[in-house]
Design an enzyme around this catalytic site. Structure first.
Site, short mmCIF file in Angstrom:
data_model
loop_
_atom_site.label_atom_id
_atom_site.label_comp_id
_atom_site.label_asym_id
_atom_site.label_seq_id
_atom_site.Cartn_x
_atom_site.Cartn_y
_atom_site.Cartn_z
N TYR A 15 0.84 -1.21 0.00
CA TYR A 15 0.00 0.00 0.00
C TYR A 15 0.87 1.26 0.00
CZ TYR A 15 -3.57 -3.30 1.87
OH TYR A 15 -4.40 -4.37 2.10
N HIS A 20 0.25 -12.23 2.22
CA HIS A 20 -0.79 -11.45 1.55
C HIS A 20 -1.63 -12.29 0.56
CE1 HIS A 20 -1.59 -6.93 0.68
NE2 HIS A 20 -2.67 -7.63 0.43
P1 NAD Z 1 -14.37 -1.42 1.80
O1 NAD Z 1 -15.42 -2.45 1.53
O2 NAD Z 1 -14.00 -1.08 3.19
O3 NAD Z 1 -14.82 -0.17 0.98
C1 NAD Z 1 -14.21 1.06 1.11
C2 NAD Z 1 -15.02 2.05 0.32
O4 NAD Z 1 -16.38 2.07 0.80
C3 NAD Z 1 -14.49 3.47 0.57
O5 NAD Z 1 -13.54 3.79 -0.42
C4 NAD Z 1 -15.73 4.32 0.46
O6 NAD Z 1 -15.91 4.68 -0.88
C5 NAD Z 1 -16.86 3.39 0.84
N1 NAD Z 1 -17.37 3.68 2.21
C6 NAD Z 1 -16.72 3.59 3.40
N2 NAD Z 1 -17.54 3.92 4.41
C7 NAD Z 1 -18.74 4.24 3.85
C8 NAD Z 1 -19.98 4.66 4.39
N3 NAD Z 1 -20.16 4.82 5.69
N4 NAD Z 1 -20.98 4.90 3.51
C9 NAD Z 1 -20.84 4.74 2.19
N5 NAD Z 1 -19.68 4.32 1.62
C10 NAD Z 1 -18.64 4.08 2.46
O7 NAD Z 1 -13.08 -1.89 0.97
P2 NAD Z 1 -11.53 -1.97 1.21
O8 NAD Z 1 -10.94 -0.67 1.58
O9 NAD Z 1 -10.98 -2.66 0.03
O10 NAD Z 1 -11.41 -3.00 2.44
C11 NAD Z 1 -11.06 -2.60 3.74
C12 NAD Z 1 -9.63 -2.91 4.04
O11 NAD Z 1 -9.33 -4.29 3.80
C13 NAD Z 1 -8.60 -2.20 3.16
O12 NAD Z 1 -8.48 -0.82 3.46
C14 NAD Z 1 -7.38 -3.02 3.45
O13 NAD Z 1 -6.83 -2.67 4.71
C15 NAD Z 1 -7.96 -4.43 3.47
N6 NAD Z 1 -7.83 -5.12 2.18
C16 NAD Z 1 -7.09 -6.26 2.13
C17 NAD Z 1 -6.94 -6.96 0.96
C18 NAD Z 1 -6.13 -8.21 0.94
O14 NAD Z 1 -5.87 -8.74 -0.16
N7 NAD Z 1 -5.74 -8.73 2.06
C19 NAD Z 1 -7.54 -6.49 -0.22
C20 NAD Z 1 -8.30 -5.33 -0.16
C21 NAD Z 1 -8.45 -4.67 1.05
#
Ligand code: NAD
Length: 292
Positions: free
Chosen positions: A57, A115
């Site tokens: 990231y 990961h």
């Molecule tokens: P998420 O499902 O948390 O979605 C984030 C998006 O949802 C934001 O960009 C925003 O647009 C929207 N959002 C957030 N709060 C909201 C609200 N209250 N109302 C309306 N929309 C809202 O997706 P993410 O960020 O991909 O997943 C969370 C975390 O998981 C990441 O930040 C990361 O730390 C982790 N992650 C890990 C992997 C992996 O391969 N291990 C992959 C992706 C993400």
């Protein structure tokens, strides 16, 4: 900030390692490195005590700066980082964790994850053996994996006798990965949901079962989906750079979804994989050359 203000009613979950993890945290994927210290400081100030990052990231330094600037005890913030795909072979996992610790300016992380499994590359078992050593050295308190499917988990457990503390997988109502959840229940592993809100790509928040529950409880759709994860015993860390959404996503302990509401959301699952918004763990990055 006091410790009690901090936890804002977030339950702690006991991992197999004997350490606890706040069930609801804050993820920082796609937060600009230059903006991360500000965003994570904001998240800590509204009450989050669990931050999920990764070297890929590019924002571990910002996470570390925010934790240091918060004045909180290191023990009071749970930090997860991950081993990137080109570092799985030989002794590279050790070097990679030392680099992450330096970037985060901490002496240990709370949770270190592989990961992606990249099964065709075939180095995840070596990586797992190295993570066990890193845990025994005290550089990470708990160890786990991410995006691993039951076949990968079986291999790790059979070959090393060590079951991961967690598997962090894409999980939301349209992609529930019941096979991984069943494996976790059978082996005492916990599941973390990434993309818990469907990353805004899948129309989860507009779906009928979610909207109906939100209307009934006077909450937002995002709060309903977060509750659904929590009531299923899942660990999650939704991401938002906006302060009002950070607060909204954390304040989900004043209401409870009924069994019928849970069942209606459960029924959104697409076991054929068509609800997936991210990459397929069976093929993601299988072109990565170890040691490259
Ligand atoms: P998420 O499902 O948390 O979605 C984030 C998006 O949802 C934001 O960009 C925003 O647009 C929207 N959002 C957030 N709060 C909201 C609200 N209250 N109302 C309306 N929309 C809202 O997706 P993410 O960020 O991909 O997943 C969370 C975390 O998981 C990441 O930040 C990361 O730390 C982790 N992650 C890990 C992997 C992996 O391969 N291990 C992959 C992706 C993400």
């Amino acid at each position: 900030m006091s410790k009690s203000e901090a936890t804002a009613g977030v339950p702690s979950i006991l991992l197999k390692s004997g350490h606890t993890i706040p069930q609801l945290g804050f993820g920082v994927w796609q937060i600009e490195p230059s903006d991360t210290a500000r965003v994570v400081s904001e998240a800590l100030s509204v009450g989050y005590r669990h931050i999920d990052t990764a070297p890929v990231y590019g924002n571990e330094p910002g996470v570390g700066q925010a934790v240091a600037a918060s004045g909180l005890d290191r023990e009071d913030v749970f930090i997860t980082t991950k081993l990137w795909n080109d570092q799985q072979s030989d002794d590279n996992p050790k070097t990679a964790l030392y680099r992450s610790l330096e970037a985060l300016s901490v002496e240990y992380v709370d949770l270190y994850l592989i990961h992606w499994p990249m099964p065709k590359v075939g180095t995840y078992l070596n990586a797992w053996e190295k993570l066990i050593e890193l845990r025994d050295m005290g550089l990470t308190r708990s160890i786990g994996v991410s995006n691993h499917l039951p076949s990968h988990l079986d291999r790790l457990a059979v070959e090393t006798g060590v079951v991961p503390d967690v598997d962090q997988i894409e999980l939301h109502p349209a992609h529930q990965q019941q096979d991984v959840q069943a494996w976790a229940s059978a082996h005492g592993m916990r599941v973390e949901s990434w993309g818990p809100l469907g990353q805004g790509k899948y129309p989860l928040l507009q779906s009928e079962p979610v909207r109906a529950a939100a209307e009934a409880h006077g909450t937002s759709s995002a709060q309903v989906v977060i509750r659904w994860h929590l009531q299923n015993g899942l660990i999650l860390f939704p991401k938002s750079s906006r302060r009002e959404r950070m607060i909204e996503n954390l304040h989900v302990f004043e209401f409870e979804l009924s069994a019928d509401e849970m069942a209606a959301i459960d029924a959104m699952d697409r076991p054929d994989g068509s609800g997936r918004v991210g990459s397929d763990p069976l093929v993601f990055n299988d072109g990565v050359v170890p040691d490259s």
